[in-house]
Design a protein around this motif. Structure first.
Motif, short mmCIF file in Angstrom:
data_model
loop_
_atom_site.label_atom_id
_atom_site.label_comp_id
_atom_site.label_asym_id
_atom_site.label_seq_id
_atom_site.Cartn_x
_atom_site.Cartn_y
_atom_site.Cartn_z
N GLY A 89 0.81 -1.22 0.00
CA GLY A 89 0.00 0.00 0.00
C GLY A 89 0.84 1.26 0.00
N VAL A 90 1.90 1.27 0.79
CA VAL A 90 2.80 2.44 0.83
C VAL A 90 3.47 2.65 -0.52
CG1 VAL A 90 4.98 3.30 1.78
CG2 VAL A 90 3.23 2.43 3.30
N ILE A 91 3.94 1.57 -1.12
CA ILE A 91 4.62 1.69 -2.41
C ILE A 91 3.68 2.21 -3.48
CG2 ILE A 91 5.69 0.38 -4.29
CD1 ILE A 91 7.04 -1.32 -2.11
N PHE A 92 2.49 1.62 -3.58
CA PHE A 92 1.55 2.05 -4.62
C PHE A 92 1.04 3.46 -4.37
CE2 PHE A 92 0.92 -2.67 -5.11
CZ PHE A 92 1.63 -2.74 -6.29
N TRP A 93 0.78 3.78 -3.12
CA TRP A 93 0.28 5.13 -2.79
C TRP A 93 1.36 6.18 -3.10
CZ3 TRP A 93 -2.31 6.37 2.58
CH2 TRP A 93 -3.06 7.52 2.47
N THR A 94 2.62 5.86 -2.77
CA THR A 94 3.72 6.78 -3.06
C THR A 94 3.86 6.99 -4.56
OG1 THR A 94 4.88 6.05 -1.08
CG2 THR A 94 6.19 7.18 -2.76
N LEU A 95 3.81 5.90 -5.33
CA LEU A 95 3.91 6.03 -6.79
C LEU A 95 2.75 6.84 -7.35
CD1 LEU A 95 5.14 2.46 -7.78
CD2 LEU A 95 6.46 4.59 -7.74
N GLN A 96 1.56 6.62 -6.83
CA GLN A 96 0.39 7.37 -7.31
C GLN A 96 0.56 8.87 -7.03
OE1 GLN A 96 -3.25 6.56 -5.27
NE2 GLN A 96 -4.49 7.63 -6.76
N ILE A 97 1.03 9.20 -5.85
CA ILE A 97 1.22 10.61 -5.50
C ILE A 97 2.31 11.23 -6.36
CG2 ILE A 97 2.03 12.17 -3.68
CD1 ILE A 97 0.50 10.39 -1.68
N LEU A 98 3.41 10.50 -6.55
CA LEU A 98 4.51 11.06 -7.34
C LEU A 98 4.16 11.23 -8.81
CD1 LEU A 98 7.55 9.19 -5.77
CD2 LEU A 98 6.90 11.58 -5.45
N ILE A 99 3.37 10.30 -9.35
CA ILE A 99 3.06 10.34 -10.78
C ILE A 99 1.89 11.28 -11.08
CG2 ILE A 99 2.22 8.96 -12.74
CD1 ILE A 99 3.85 6.62 -11.55
N TRP A 100 0.80 11.17 -10.32
CA TRP A 100 -0.41 11.91 -10.67
C TRP A 100 -0.66 13.16 -9.84
CZ3 TRP A 100 -1.04 6.41 -10.86
CH2 TRP A 100 -1.15 5.92 -12.16
N GLN A 101 -0.02 13.29 -8.70
CA GLN A 101 -0.32 14.44 -7.85
C GLN A 101 0.90 15.32 -7.62
OE1 GLN A 101 -2.12 12.86 -4.32
NE2 GLN A 101 -3.86 12.01 -5.43
N ASN A 102 1.89 15.18 -8.44
CA ASN A 102 3.09 16.03 -8.40
C ASN A 102 3.76 16.06 -7.02
OD1 ASN A 102 2.72 16.65 -11.09
ND2 ASN A 102 1.36 18.35 -10.59
N GLY A 103 3.75 14.96 -6.30
CA GLY A 103 4.47 14.87 -5.04
C GLY A 103 3.84 15.59 -3.87
N SER A 104 2.56 15.86 -3.90
CA SER A 104 1.92 16.54 -2.76
C SER A 104 1.39 15.50 -1.77
CB SER A 104 0.79 17.45 -3.25
OG SER A 104 -0.18 16.69 -3.94
N PHE A 105 2.23 15.17 -0.80
CA PHE A 105 1.87 14.20 0.24
C PHE A 105 1.01 14.91 1.29
CE2 PHE A 105 5.80 12.64 -1.58
CZ PHE A 105 5.50 11.30 -1.78
N ASN A 106 0.02 14.19 1.85
CA ASN A 106 -0.83 14.79 2.87
C ASN A 106 -0.66 14.06 4.20
OD1 ASN A 106 -2.24 12.43 2.56
ND2 ASN A 106 -3.89 13.33 1.36
N ASN A 107 -1.34 14.53 5.22
CA ASN A 107 -1.21 13.96 6.56
C ASN A 107 -1.75 12.54 6.65
OD1 ASN A 107 0.03 16.24 7.57
ND2 ASN A 107 -1.89 17.17 8.27
N VAL A 108 -2.74 12.22 5.85
CA VAL A 108 -3.27 10.86 5.85
C VAL A 108 -2.19 9.88 5.39
CG1 VAL A 108 -5.03 9.33 4.88
CG2 VAL A 108 -5.63 11.67 5.48
N PHE A 109 -1.46 10.26 4.36
CA PHE A 109 -0.36 9.41 3.87
C PHE A 109 0.69 9.22 4.96
CE2 PHE A 109 3.90 9.03 2.13
CZ PHE A 109 3.77 7.85 1.41
#
Length: 163
Positions: A80-100
């Motif tokens: 889950g961490v790996i896929f969520w990180t890749l999703q954020i980096l690819i589609w959300q331009n690296g904007s990590f939030n507090n939930v992550f």
């Protein structure tokens, strides 16, 4: 009521079986040995180890199954961490939030607990002792030591042909 085989005593277990039982817990380092940060490698290694060693003895079966079952939730969290990180980096331009970051903290804690309990389990297995993880220990015990309905029944099933 389910009946169970008696538990082996440490002095009755051969050293080879103790080492094989310990090996089940050491599968958590398979991805590190391969040099890859993929959680699926640890899970595959634990599955293969369990499948290859399950018939050695009930002691090895118990420890290998307990290691495999406890590997499942941590592997899912890591994936889950790996896929969520890749999703954020690819589609959300690296904007990590507090939930992550909360999920990441929970995953780190779960991994630390898994490593701690697995090391303790490996040391206990090497000494020929039983060590029960919370929840997974009782499931593993049930599958490893229960007496099956047809077990112990010496009825001859395959008979030679009659003349």
């Amino acid at each position: 009521m389910t009946e169970y085989h008696p538990l082996p005593q440490p002095s009755d277990i051969p050293i080879k079986e103790k080492e094989d039982a310990m090996g089940g817990y050491l599968m958590m380092f398979a991805a590190l040995a391969a040099g890859l940060p993929l959680p699926i490698i640890n899970l595959l290694a634990a599955m293969i180890y369990f499948y290859l060693n399950r018939k050695i003895s009930r002691f090895v079966y118990f420890h290998s199954l307990q290691s495999l079952l406890s590997q499942l939730p941590t592997s899912l969290l890591n994936a889950g961490v790996i896929f969520w990180t890749l999703q954020i980096l690819i589609w959300q331009n690296g904007s990590f939030n507090n939930v992550f970051f909360g999920y990441l903290a929970m995953t780190v804690i779960a991994n630390l607990l898994y490593v701690l309990y697995s090391i303790i389990g490996a040391m206990k297995a090497r000494k020929g002792q039983m060590y029960y993880f919370l929840y997974f220990g009782s499931i593993s015990y049930h599958y490893a030591f229960r007496i099956k309905a047809n077990e112990g029944n010496n009825e001859v099933i395959n008979k030679p042909p009659s003349i």
